[in-house]
Design a protein around this motif. Structure first.
Motif, short mmCIF file in Angstrom:
data_model
loop_
_atom_site.label_atom_id
_atom_site.label_comp_id
_atom_site.label_asym_id
_atom_site.label_seq_id
_atom_site.Cartn_x
_atom_site.Cartn_y
_atom_site.Cartn_z
N GLU A 46 0.74 -1.08 0.12
CA GLU A 46 -0.12 -0.20 0.09
C GLU A 46 0.81 1.22 0.15
O GLU A 46 1.89 1.42 0.87
N MET A 47 0.78 2.27 -0.94
CA MET A 47 1.39 3.35 -1.04
C MET A 47 0.38 4.58 -1.17
O MET A 47 -0.56 4.49 -1.88
N ASP A 51 3.68 8.51 -3.11
CA ASP A 51 4.97 7.69 -3.14
C ASP A 51 4.97 6.89 -4.20
O ASP A 51 5.98 6.40 -5.07
N LYS A 52 3.64 6.53 -5.04
CA LYS A 52 3.59 5.80 -6.31
C LYS A 52 4.10 6.80 -7.35
O LYS A 52 4.88 6.23 -8.20
N PRO A 163 10.26 4.79 -1.87
CA PRO A 163 9.60 4.46 -0.78
C PRO A 163 10.01 3.33 0.09
O PRO A 163 10.08 2.37 -0.60
N PRO A 164 10.06 3.52 1.43
CA PRO A 164 10.56 2.22 2.18
C PRO A 164 9.90 0.92 1.93
O PRO A 164 10.15 -0.08 2.11
N GLN A 165 8.41 1.09 1.83
CA GLN A 165 7.39 -0.04 1.70
C GLN A 165 7.12 -0.70 0.24
O GLN A 165 6.61 -1.63 0.12
N ASP A 166 8.07 0.17 -0.87
CA ASP A 166 7.97 -0.47 -2.03
C ASP A 166 8.96 -1.69 -2.17
O ASP A 166 10.08 -1.21 -2.95
N LYS A 168 8.92 -4.21 -3.92
CA LYS A 168 9.00 -4.65 -5.22
C LYS A 168 10.07 -3.79 -6.29
O LYS A 168 10.94 -4.54 -6.82
N SER A 169 10.01 -2.49 -6.11
CA SER A 169 10.75 -1.67 -7.06
C SER A 169 12.06 -1.96 -6.43
O SER A 169 13.21 -2.16 -7.26
N ARG A 170 12.49 -1.96 -5.13
CA ARG A 170 13.66 -2.17 -4.33
C ARG A 170 14.30 -3.58 -4.77
O ARG A 170 15.49 -3.67 -5.28
N ALA A 171 13.69 -4.67 -5.11
CA ALA A 171 14.17 -5.66 -5.43
C ALA A 171 14.65 -5.68 -6.91
O ALA A 171 15.86 -6.28 -7.29
N VAL A 172 13.89 -4.96 -7.72
CA VAL A 172 14.32 -4.81 -9.12
C VAL A 172 15.62 -4.09 -9.53
O VAL A 172 16.44 -4.41 -10.07
N VAL A 173 15.72 -2.84 -8.46
CA VAL A 173 16.92 -2.11 -8.58
C VAL A 173 18.15 -2.70 -7.87
O VAL A 173 19.17 -2.75 -8.57
N GLU A 174 17.75 -3.51 -6.99
CA GLU A 174 18.98 -4.14 -6.45
C GLU A 174 19.73 -5.24 -7.39
O GLU A 174 20.84 -5.44 -7.46
N GLN A 175 18.85 -6.12 -8.12
CA GLN A 175 19.23 -6.92 -9.22
C GLN A 175 19.78 -6.35 -10.29
O GLN A 175 21.21 -6.80 -10.66
N MET A 176 19.35 -5.12 -10.50
CA MET A 176 20.04 -4.41 -11.75
C MET A 176 21.43 -3.91 -11.35
O MET A 176 22.34 -3.95 -12.06
#
Length: 217
Positions: A46-47, A51-52, A163-166, A168-176
């Motif tokens: 939830e954002m 934040d979105k 945003p701290p709760q995001d 999903k985006s964080r996982a994408v950026v970390e792998q990139m």
């Protein structure tokens, strides 16, 4: 007077047609990832709308960065002389297509779209890639290494501002981020020459312009 670099052989018509197809698919077709999306196992959080919007802006910047990467590697590959250098560029470009797919889908999930300026970023990056390859393979690889280092630093900054709760985006950026640093290391192992500070600085300045505009447009 320093001798002029030996120009690479002109690509065949078939190869030029193939490269044109790469451009069309990068700019106009949905990208496909062979690997699972890094956020596939994570539920949407939830954002707030603010934040979105911010997360979407960052992912739009990342998507534009991957469009630029495709064009850079395409231009560099066209003018690279060493088969090992061409193969390294080809492998990096393949993983960047996956990054395109990840950021593209994340933008859709956030209710947003890619940058309207992507065709302009592509054209400029293609020209830069061709120029880097013409100068010589060690500088070509140096350009690859410096590009990936700067992209890695950029992605690291996104991990601090998402945003701290995001998750999903964080996982994408970390792998990139992991992939980009791997590309830089591979280029160095193949004999990349460190770029002069003014060139690296110009690259950083150009990147700031792209990120600022892509975040909004």
């Amino acid at each position: 007077m320093l001798p002029l670099p030996k120009l690479p052989a002109l690509p065949s018509v078939d190869r030029l047609i193939n490269e044109f197809d790469v451009m069309l698919r990068t700019l106009a077709a949905p990208a496909i990832s062979e690997r699972a999306h890094p956020d596939a196992h994570i539920d949407e959080a939830e954002m707030s709308e603010a934040d979105k919007t911010h997360a979407a802006g960052l992912m739009r910047v990342n998507h534009s960065g991957e469009v630029c990467a495709q064009a850079l590697y395409q231009g560099q590959g066209l003018t690279a002389r060493d088969p090992k250098a061409r193969e390294a560029l080809k492998q990096a470009a393949h993983e960047e297509v996956e990054h395109l797919a990840w950021t593209e889908r994340r933008l859709q999930e956030l209710g947003s779209r890619p940058s309207l300026l992507n065709p302009f970023w592509y054209a400029g990056s293609l020209a830069m890639g061709v120029a880097a390859g013409v100068i010589g393979d060690k500088w070509n690889l140096g350009f690859l290494a410096e590009t990936e280092r700067q992209v890695g630093a950029h992605l690291q900054s996104h991990l601090h501002t998402l945003p701290p709760q995001d998750a999903k985006s964080r996982a994408v950026v970390e792998q990139m981020h992991t992939d980009e640093l791997g590309h830089a290391e591979q280029a160095m192992q193949l004999g990349a020459a460190p770029l002069p500070a003014p060139v690296a600085g110009l690259m950083a300045t150009t990147s700031k312009v792209m990120t600022s505009l892509s975040y909004r447009l």
